[in-house]
Motif scaffolding. Structure first.
Motif, PDB file in Angstrom:
ATOM      1  N   TRP A 206      49.903  51.500  38.218  1.00 22.59           N
ATOM      2  CA  TRP A 206      50.243  50.072  38.220  1.00 22.59           C
ATOM      3  C   TRP A 206      50.661  49.635  39.622  1.00 22.59           C
ATOM      4  CZ3 TRP A 206      49.755  46.438  34.469  1.00 22.59           C
ATOM      5  CH2 TRP A 206      50.493  45.255  34.579  1.00 22.59           C
ATOM      6  N   ASP A 207      51.536  50.449  40.243  1.00 20.52           N
ATOM      7  CA  ASP A 207      52.015  50.133  41.588  1.00 20.52           C
ATOM      8  C   ASP A 207      50.905  50.282  42.624  1.00 20.52           C
ATOM      9  OD1 ASP A 207      54.537  49.605  40.574  1.00 20.52           O
ATOM     10  OD2 ASP A 207      55.354  51.565  41.125  1.00 20.52           O
ATOM     11  N   ARG A 208      50.102  51.345  42.509  1.00 20.19           N
ATOM     12  CA  ARG A 208      49.005  51.564  43.467  1.00 20.19           C
ATOM     13  C   ARG A 208      47.989  50.435  43.422  1.00 20.19           C
ATOM     14  NH1 ARG A 208      46.865  57.641  42.872  1.00 20.19           N
ATOM     15  NH2 ARG A 208      45.181  56.760  44.100  1.00 20.19           N
ATOM     16  N   ALA A 209      47.789  49.864  42.253  1.00 17.37           N
ATOM     17  CA  ALA A 209      46.839  48.753  42.113  1.00 17.37           C
ATOM     18  C   ALA A 209      47.426  47.436  42.610  1.00 17.37           C
ATOM     19  CB  ALA A 209      46.418  48.609  40.651  1.00 17.37           C
ATOM     20  N   GLY A 210      48.723  47.402  42.849  1.00 13.23           N
ATOM     21  CA  GLY A 210      49.367  46.183  43.338  1.00 13.23           C
ATOM     22  C   GLY A 210      49.818  45.240  42.238  1.00 13.23           C
ATOM     23  N   MET A 211      49.830  45.715  41.000  1.00 12.67           N
ATOM     24  CA  MET A 211      50.216  44.844  39.893  1.00 12.67           C
ATOM     25  C   MET A 211      51.707  44.502  39.911  1.00 12.67           C
ATOM     26  SD  MET A 211      47.561  43.949  38.271  1.00 12.67           S
ATOM     27  CE  MET A 211      48.312  43.215  36.827  1.00 12.67           C
ATOM     28  N   ASN A 212      52.503  45.271  40.633  1.00 13.83           N
ATOM     29  CA  ASN A 212      53.939  45.002  40.703  1.00 13.83           C
ATOM     30  C   ASN A 212      54.253  43.765  41.549  1.00 13.83           C
ATOM     31  OD1 ASN A 212      53.150  46.183  43.091  1.00 13.83           O
ATOM     32  ND2 ASN A 212      54.831  47.649  43.182  1.00 13.83           N
ATOM     33  N   ARG A 213      53.242  43.188  42.177  1.00 13.11           N
ATOM     34  CA  ARG A 213      53.443  41.963  42.970  1.00 13.11           C
ATOM     35  C   ARG A 213      53.433  40.698  42.124  1.00 13.11           C
ATOM     36  NH1 ARG A 213      48.633  42.622  47.135  1.00 13.11           N
ATOM     37  NH2 ARG A 213      47.655  42.912  45.123  1.00 13.11           N
ATOM     38  N   TYR A 214      53.011  40.819  40.873  1.00  5.97           N
ATOM     39  CA  TYR A 214      52.799  39.641  40.032  1.00  5.97           C
ATOM     40  C   TYR A 214      53.801  39.588  38.893  1.00  5.97           C
ATOM     41  CZ  TYR A 214      48.437  39.829  42.559  1.00  5.97           C
ATOM     42  OH  TYR A 214      47.509  39.892  43.564  1.00  5.97           O
TER      43      TYR A 214
ATOM     44  N   TYR B 174      54.332  34.028  32.402  1.00 11.94           N
ATOM     45  CA  TYR B 174      53.561  33.244  33.365  1.00 11.94           C
ATOM     46  C   TYR B 174      52.076  33.380  33.054  1.00 11.94           C
ATOM     47  CZ  TYR B 174      57.975  33.350  35.875  1.00 11.94           C
ATOM     48  OH  TYR B 174      59.294  33.223  36.215  1.00 11.94           O
ATOM     49  N   THR B 175      51.625  32.688  32.048  1.00 10.60           N
ATOM     50  CA  THR B 175      50.236  32.827  31.606  1.00 10.60           C
ATOM     51  C   THR B 175      49.231  32.381  32.662  1.00 10.60           C
ATOM     52  OG1 THR B 175      50.377  30.684  30.505  1.00 10.60           O
ATOM     53  CG2 THR B 175      50.778  32.639  29.160  1.00 10.60           C
ATOM     54  N   ASP B 176      49.629  31.519  33.589  1.00  7.18           N
ATOM     55  CA  ASP B 176      48.715  31.044  34.632  1.00  7.18           C
ATOM     56  C   ASP B 176      48.362  32.134  35.636  1.00  7.18           C
ATOM     57  OD1 ASP B 176      48.661  28.572  33.493  1.00  7.18           O
ATOM     58  OD2 ASP B 176      50.003  27.623  34.953  1.00  7.18           O
ATOM     59  N   VAL B 177      49.146  33.205  35.679  1.00  7.69           N
ATOM     60  CA  VAL B 177      48.878  34.277  36.641  1.00  7.69           C
ATOM     61  C   VAL B 177      47.503  34.895  36.385  1.00  7.69           C
ATOM     62  CG1 VAL B 177      49.896  36.229  35.384  1.00  7.69           C
ATOM     63  CG2 VAL B 177      49.952  36.196  37.871  1.00  7.69           C
ATOM     64  N   LYS B 178      47.022  34.831  35.147  1.00  2.00           N
ATOM     65  CA  LYS B 178      45.710  35.389  34.808  1.00  2.00           C
ATOM     66  C   LYS B 178      44.575  34.667  35.534  1.00  2.00           C
ATOM     67  CE  LYS B 178      47.056  36.546  30.098  1.00  2.00           C
ATOM     68  NZ  LYS B 178      46.733  36.316  28.695  1.00  2.00           N
TER      69      LYS B 178
ATOM     70  N   SER C 275      43.442  43.087  41.186  1.00  3.94           N
ATOM     71  CA  SER C 275      44.443  44.144  41.023  1.00  3.94           C
ATOM     72  C   SER C 275      44.396  44.726  39.613  1.00  3.94           C
ATOM     73  CB  SER C 275      45.851  43.611  41.315  1.00  3.94           C
ATOM     74  OG  SER C 275      45.989  43.313  42.678  1.00  3.94           O
ATOM     75  N   LEU C 276      44.204  43.872  38.623  1.00  4.03           N
ATOM     76  CA  LEU C 276      44.122  44.342  37.243  1.00  4.03           C
ATOM     77  C   LEU C 276      42.901  45.243  37.049  1.00  4.03           C
ATOM     78  CD1 LEU C 276      45.343  44.253  34.401  1.00  4.03           C
ATOM     79  CD2 LEU C 276      43.959  42.208  33.971  1.00  4.03           C
ATOM     80  N   SER C 277      41.782  44.870  37.641  1.00  3.99           N
ATOM     81  CA  SER C 277      40.578  45.708  37.566  1.00  3.99           C
ATOM     82  C   SER C 277      40.819  47.057  38.233  1.00  3.99           C
ATOM     83  CB  SER C 277      39.394  45.014  38.233  1.00  3.99           C
ATOM     84  OG  SER C 277      39.021  43.879  37.493  1.00  3.99           O
ATOM     85  N   GLU C 278      41.500  47.034  39.370  1.00 11.65           N
ATOM     86  CA  GLU C 278      41.815  48.278  40.071  1.00 11.65           C
ATOM     87  C   GLU C 278      42.754  49.149  39.225  1.00 11.65           C
ATOM     88  OE1 GLU C 278      42.057  51.206  43.186  1.00 11.65           O
ATOM     89  OE2 GLU C 278      40.559  49.830  42.411  1.00 11.65           O
ATOM     90  N   TYR C 279      43.728  48.530  38.575  1.00 11.99           N
ATOM     91  CA  TYR C 279      44.637  49.281  37.694  1.00 11.99           C
ATOM     92  C   TYR C 279      43.841  49.965  36.581  1.00 11.99           C
ATOM     93  CZ  TYR C 279      47.661  50.154  33.733  1.00 11.99           C
ATOM     94  OH  TYR C 279      48.277  50.744  32.648  1.00 11.99           O
ATOM     95  N   HIS C 280      42.943  49.231  35.943  1.00 15.17           N
ATOM     96  CA  HIS C 280      42.141  49.814  34.865  1.00 15.17           C
ATOM     97  C   HIS C 280      41.254  50.952  35.388  1.00 15.17           C
ATOM     98  CE1 HIS C 280      43.377  47.227  31.620  1.00 15.17           C
ATOM     99  NE2 HIS C 280      43.168  46.152  32.355  1.00 15.17           N
ATOM    100  N   ARG C 281      40.713  50.779  36.588  1.00 17.85           N
ATOM    101  CA  ARG C 281      39.896  51.834  37.176  1.00 17.85           C
ATOM    102  C   ARG C 281      40.732  53.088  37.433  1.00 17.85           C
ATOM    103  NH1 ARG C 281      38.868  54.541  41.427  1.00 17.85           N
ATOM    104  NH2 ARG C 281      40.403  53.534  42.743  1.00 17.85           N
ATOM    105  N   LEU C 282      41.900  52.906  38.045  1.00 16.14           N
ATOM    106  CA  LEU C 282      42.787  54.040  38.321  1.00 16.14           C
ATOM    107  C   LEU C 282      43.258  54.698  37.033  1.00 16.14           C
ATOM    108  CD1 LEU C 282      44.985  52.491  41.149  1.00 16.14           C
ATOM    109  CD2 LEU C 282      43.366  54.378  41.406  1.00 16.14           C
TER     110      LEU C 282
END
Length: 100
Positions: free
Chosen positions: A47-55, A61-65, A73-80
């Motif tokens: 999660w942290d490596r993908a950068g998801m901790n920035r959001y 905050y539904t608009d963040v999507k 970042s979410l795609s990268e998290y799923h890949r990792l």
């Protein structure tokens, strides 16, 4: 009529809260699997490596999507999370934690 509207509002509130709670549950809880401490920590690492901790959380905050960087970042998290990086982190953490 007022009672009907109140009942509809109550049902909508309960349904929304149930959906938000379900979305916030970890994948392992949703799948009724037990998760080791190493797996939880490895997931957090991905999660942290993908950068998801920035959001902020999608729940509040539904608009963040709608943010393109968030989606990347979410795609990268799923890949990792589904790749060898996750398994390597789990193994490393199991060794470090002693299979807790």
């Amino acid at each position: 009529m007022r009672k009907v509207l109140l009942a509809i509002a109550c049902v909508a509130t309960v349904m929304g809260a149930a959906n938000a709670a379900n979305a916030a549950e970890p994948l392992a809880v949703q799948n009724s699997q037990s998760t080791t401490r190493a797996e939880v920590l490895a997931d957090l690492e991905m999660w942290d490596r993908a950068g998801m901790n920035r959001y902020p959380s999608e729940v509040g905050y539904t608009d963040v999507k709608l943010n393109a960087d968030y989606q990347a970042s979410l795609s990268e998290y799923h890949r990792l999370r589904s790749g060898p990086e996750f398994q390597q982190a789990v193994q490393r953490l199991q060794t470090k934690l002693g299979n807790q």
